[in-house]
Design an enzyme around this catalytic site. Structure first.
Site, PDB file in Angstrom:
ATOM      1  N   GLU A   1      -3.600 -10.624  18.191  1.00  0.00           N
ATOM      2  CA  GLU A   1      -3.925 -11.975  18.642  1.00  0.00           C
ATOM      3  C   GLU A   1      -2.726 -12.886  18.459  1.00  0.00           C
ATOM      4  O   GLU A   1      -1.728 -12.503  17.845  1.00  0.00           O
ATOM      5  CB  GLU A   1      -5.127 -12.523  17.868  1.00  0.00           C
TER       6      GLU A   1
ATOM      7  N   ASP B   1       0.785  -1.240   0.000  1.00  0.00           N
ATOM      8  CA  ASP B   1       0.000   0.000   0.000  1.00  0.00           C
ATOM      9  C   ASP B   1       0.814   1.287   0.000  1.00  0.00           C
ATOM     10  O   ASP B   1       0.268   2.372  -0.192  1.00  0.00           O
ATOM     11  CB  ASP B   1      -0.964   0.020   1.194  1.00  0.00           C
TER      12      ASP B   1
ATOM     13  N   HIS C   1       6.202  -8.135  -1.572  1.00  0.00           N
ATOM     14  CA  HIS C   1       5.064  -8.426  -2.447  1.00  0.00           C
ATOM     15  C   HIS C   1       4.793  -7.322  -3.461  1.00  0.00           C
ATOM     16  O   HIS C   1       3.727  -7.288  -4.067  1.00  0.00           O
ATOM     17  CB  HIS C   1       3.817  -8.706  -1.601  1.00  0.00           C
TER      18      HIS C   1
ATOM     19  N   CYS D   1       6.547  -5.191 -22.998  1.00  0.00           N
ATOM     20  CA  CYS D   1       7.951  -4.749 -23.050  1.00  0.00           C
ATOM     21  C   CYS D   1       8.651  -4.827 -21.693  1.00  0.00           C
ATOM     22  O   CYS D   1       9.864  -4.653 -21.615  1.00  0.00           O
ATOM     23  CB  CYS D   1       8.049  -3.334 -23.618  1.00  0.00           C
TER      24      CYS D   1
ATOM     25  N   SER E   1       0.132 -12.180  10.072  1.00  0.00           N
ATOM     26  CA  SER E   1      -0.472 -13.436  10.508  1.00  0.00           C
ATOM     27  C   SER E   1       0.543 -14.562  10.581  1.00  0.00           C
ATOM     28  O   SER E   1       0.269 -15.608  11.171  1.00  0.00           O
ATOM     29  CB  SER E   1      -1.600 -13.829   9.547  1.00  0.00           C
TER      30      SER E   1
ATOM     31  N   CYS F   1       0.564   0.453 -21.440  1.00  0.00           N
ATOM     32  CA  CYS F   1       1.910   1.043 -21.488  1.00  0.00           C
ATOM     33  C   CYS F   1       2.013   1.978 -22.686  1.00  0.00           C
ATOM     34  O   CYS F   1       1.183   1.944 -23.608  1.00  0.00           O
ATOM     35  CB  CYS F   1       2.938  -0.091 -21.595  1.00  0.00           C
TER      36      CYS F   1
END
Length: 254
Positions: free
Chosen positions: A230, A119, A134, A145, A204, A163
């Site tokens: 948690e 993000d 990621h 290309c 996680s 593109c």
């Protein structure tokens, strides 16, 4: 070589209690610190996690859209989802946990931030050296290309985007079933293996190969501090597991 004592996990529920001085001391005394961040830190800025209650979009699961096969079948549908995500993310702001990591970086020259998030909130907060395992939702890559460029427009004016060469563009992220960027995981392993303290924040710890970095760091002798709402698969093996919002805990660790 790192000197480690017998490993004993202690779980703290630090709010409103005072955080253990031992945890603060780990960060204060370490010269080399690495952080692995996940979707939980962004969720505190209002960005839904893949696996959270807001994880459905038009009756599709993210895991059904974030794949090369889905893009080959219907690139417009995939881009509609990413366009929606980009608009959602564009309204979010970095939270105190993001800024606390920036402050740690300022204090510790040998600091590396490894993130599973795409993000860009770490960038907006001011973090410098970031390993984006990621990818980055604010970058595009040409399927013809191979050109790679930033594009922060939200919403995008035309779907699917193309593109300059005329080729179809795809999001600059790693999809399910794709390998991580070349050399990225080796850099992350090096940073985790060289760290004296590994902060694991808001992840996680079930998505590999990123989740394996904790074990990699432990084997190299690093102390592991987990911050999460948690328990996770690594909680029992962490040196300290702090349960609560990262936006409240991380600034107090400083």
């Amino acid at each position: 070589m790192h000197t480690i004592n017998s490993r004993r996990t202690f779980v703290e529920h630090p709010l409103p209690q005072v955080l253990s001085p031992a945890v603060r001391a780990l960060l204060r005394d370490a010269r080399r610190i690495a952080t692995l961040s996940g979707a939980g830190i962004s969720a505190e800025s209002g960005i839904p996690t893949f696996r959270g209650a807001g994880g459905l979009w038009k009756d599709y699961k993210p895991e059904e859209l974030a794949t090369p096969e889905a893009f080959a079948r219907d690139p417009r549908l995939v881009w509609e989802w990413y366009n929606w995500r980009r608009e959602l993310i564009s309204k979010a702001l970095p939270n105190p946990a993001h800024y606390a990591l920036v402050e740690i970086e300022k204090r510790k020259p040998r600091f590396t931030l490894i993130t599973q998030n795409v993000d860009g909130l770490h960038d907006r907060a001011g973090s410098g050296k970031i390993l984006k395992l990621h990818g980055d939702i604010w970058r595009m890559r040409c399927t013809v290309c191979g050109a790679n460029w930033p594009d922060r427009r939200a919403p995008l004016p035309k779907l699917p985007p193309h593109c300059a060469c005329g080729g179809l563009a795809r999001p600059g992220v790693v999809w399910f079933g794709e390998p991580l960027p070349e050399g990225m995981m080796k850099e992350a392993e090096h940073a985790a293996g060289a760290a004296q303290v590994l902060l694991v924040v808001g992840t996680s710890s079930v998505v590999y190969p990123a989740a394996g970095l904790t074990q990699y760091a432990r084997q190299a002798g690093a102390k592991v501090i987990e911050i999460n709402l948690e328990e996770t698969p690594i909680t029992a093996d962490a040196d300290s597991a702090l349960q609560g919002p990262a936006a409240e805990i991380l600034p107090r660790l400083l």
